[in-house]
Write a protein that holds these residues in place. Sequence first.
Motif, PDB file in Angstrom:
ATOM      1  N   ARG A 276      -3.051  -2.110   2.574  1.00  0.00           N
ATOM      2  CA  ARG A 276      -2.571  -1.618   3.771  1.00  0.00           C
ATOM      3  C   ARG A 276      -2.845  -2.894   4.499  1.00  0.00           C
ATOM      4  O   ARG A 276      -2.073  -3.047   5.827  1.00  0.00           O
TER       5      ARG A 276
ATOM      6  N   ARG B 155      -3.271  13.010  -2.712  1.00  0.00           N
ATOM      7  CA  ARG B 155      -4.214  12.994  -1.330  1.00  0.00           C
ATOM      8  C   ARG B 155      -5.075  11.846  -1.114  1.00  0.00           C
ATOM      9  O   ARG B 155      -5.252  11.383  -0.033  1.00  0.00           O
TER      10      ARG B 155
ATOM     11  N   GLU C  52      -2.571   9.247   0.618  1.00  0.00           N
ATOM     12  CA  GLU C  52      -2.361   9.583   1.857  1.00  0.00           C
ATOM     13  C   GLU C  52      -3.824   9.558   2.846  1.00  0.00           C
ATOM     14  O   GLU C  52      -3.412   9.015   4.029  1.00  0.00           O
ATOM     15  N   ASP C  53      -4.666   9.971   2.323  1.00  0.00           N
ATOM     16  CA  ASP C  53      -6.132   9.737   2.933  1.00  0.00           C
ATOM     17  C   ASP C  53      -6.157   8.087   3.313  1.00  0.00           C
ATOM     18  O   ASP C  53      -7.010   7.902   4.268  1.00  0.00           O
TER      19      ASP C  53
ATOM     20  N   PHE D  60      -1.069   6.212   4.147  1.00  0.00           N
ATOM     21  CA  PHE D  60      -0.097   6.109   3.821  1.00  0.00           C
ATOM     22  C   PHE D  60       0.548   7.381   3.712  1.00  0.00           C
ATOM     23  O   PHE D  60      -0.105   8.275   3.659  1.00  0.00           O
ATOM     24  N   ARG D  61       2.016   7.440   3.666  1.00  0.00           N
ATOM     25  CA  ARG D  61       2.531   8.586   3.166  1.00  0.00           C
ATOM     26  C   ARG D  61       3.369   8.251   1.952  1.00  0.00           C
ATOM     27  O   ARG D  61       4.124   7.238   2.079  1.00  0.00           O
ATOM     28  N   VAL D  62       3.750   9.330   1.209  1.00  0.00           N
ATOM     29  CA  VAL D  62       4.508   9.068   0.123  1.00  0.00           C
ATOM     30  C   VAL D  62       5.940   9.592   0.418  1.00  0.00           C
ATOM     31  O   VAL D  62       6.301  10.382   1.006  1.00  0.00           O
ATOM     32  N   VAL D  63       6.651   8.309   0.109  1.00  0.00           N
ATOM     33  CA  VAL D  63       8.153   8.563   0.494  1.00  0.00           C
ATOM     34  C   VAL D  63       9.014   8.510  -0.782  1.00  0.00           C
ATOM     35  O   VAL D  63      10.287   8.904  -0.665  1.00  0.00           O
TER      36      VAL D  63
ATOM     37  N   LEU E 202       5.157   4.011  -0.936  1.00  0.00           N
ATOM     38  CA  LEU E 202       4.242   4.410   0.329  1.00  0.00           C
ATOM     39  C   LEU E 202       4.631   3.590   1.441  1.00  0.00           C
ATOM     40  O   LEU E 202       5.067   2.462   1.495  1.00  0.00           O
ATOM     41  N   ARG E 203       4.808   4.501   2.615  1.00  0.00           N
ATOM     42  CA  ARG E 203       4.804   4.038   4.005  1.00  0.00           C
ATOM     43  C   ARG E 203       3.513   4.014   4.861  1.00  0.00           C
ATOM     44  O   ARG E 203       2.888   4.896   4.765  1.00  0.00           O
ATOM     45  N   ARG E 204       3.141   2.825   5.283  1.00  0.00           N
ATOM     46  CA  ARG E 204       2.191   2.804   5.929  1.00  0.00           C
ATOM     47  C   ARG E 204       1.938   3.422   7.266  1.00  0.00           C
ATOM     48  O   ARG E 204       3.286   3.452   7.991  1.00  0.00           O
ATOM     49  N   THR E 205       1.116   4.400   7.601  1.00  0.00           N
ATOM     50  CA  THR E 205       0.800   5.051   8.842  1.00  0.00           C
ATOM     51  C   THR E 205       0.095   4.296   9.778  1.00  0.00           C
ATOM     52  O   THR E 205      -0.678   3.497   9.559  1.00  0.00           O
TER      53      THR E 205
END
Length: 247
Positions: free
Chosen positions: A128, A171, A174-175, A178-181, A243-246
């Motif tokens: 990240r 989980r 994403e914790d 990230f979001r799984v795309v 993964l997309r960084r949030t």
Amino acid sequence: MDRQLISLVAHADHPIAAPVSQASLDRLLTRARLRAGARVLDLGCGQAAWTLRALELHPDVTADGVDISAEALASAAREAEARGLRGRIRLHERPAAGFTPAEPYDLVLCVGAVHAFGGLGPALEAVRGLLRPDGLALVGDGFWDEQPTARALARLGAAPEEYADLPGTVRAVEDAGFRVVYGHTSERAEWDEYEWSWTGSLTRWALDNPGPDGEAALTAALEHRDMWLDGYRGILGFVTFLLRRTG
């Protein structure tokens, strides 16, 4: 025979170095939809099969590959030269953990190499920090596809908490911000192809190179084959996330 050379020989016929087929690798890299001028980083790149294919699929993209194996990096350099990609990839012989580039990346890969950071959590934190705010990551690691038996744990030298199940692994990523795309869960056939290639390539090399190194290679191949066939086959899964960084 050191561990890095054993790994290089074992992956000779499956340089993807993960239970992922060529078609699945192409699908994952295509989904990244890299823009012209994008920068790619591969942490624990080995022979850089993922990175070199990314460069072929995405013209005008450049990449860095990081690995501690001089032999694997030399193989990557030869393959890049053969495929006309040498001017678009820089190879760095150093540990993946602690790699500090001057600029962030559009795509960071860490597939089958989270152990270089001490596990999935630390690897995700490092990845990240290397990404642009809108950057993507390709991260691949194991998960428990079935509840591990005591025998499988003993064969792997693993504790039950070393991996989560697939929902728990989602989980965890994403914790970590990230979001799984997109994701690819390796199929049994991909696992089998990878393991038969790993153990078979090493066995063949051992038979062609009698002596202490050949004996060490054969021992490693047979021990690994037993650990797989009589241990984690059908129990340990492998998932690769885009993964997309949030945040």
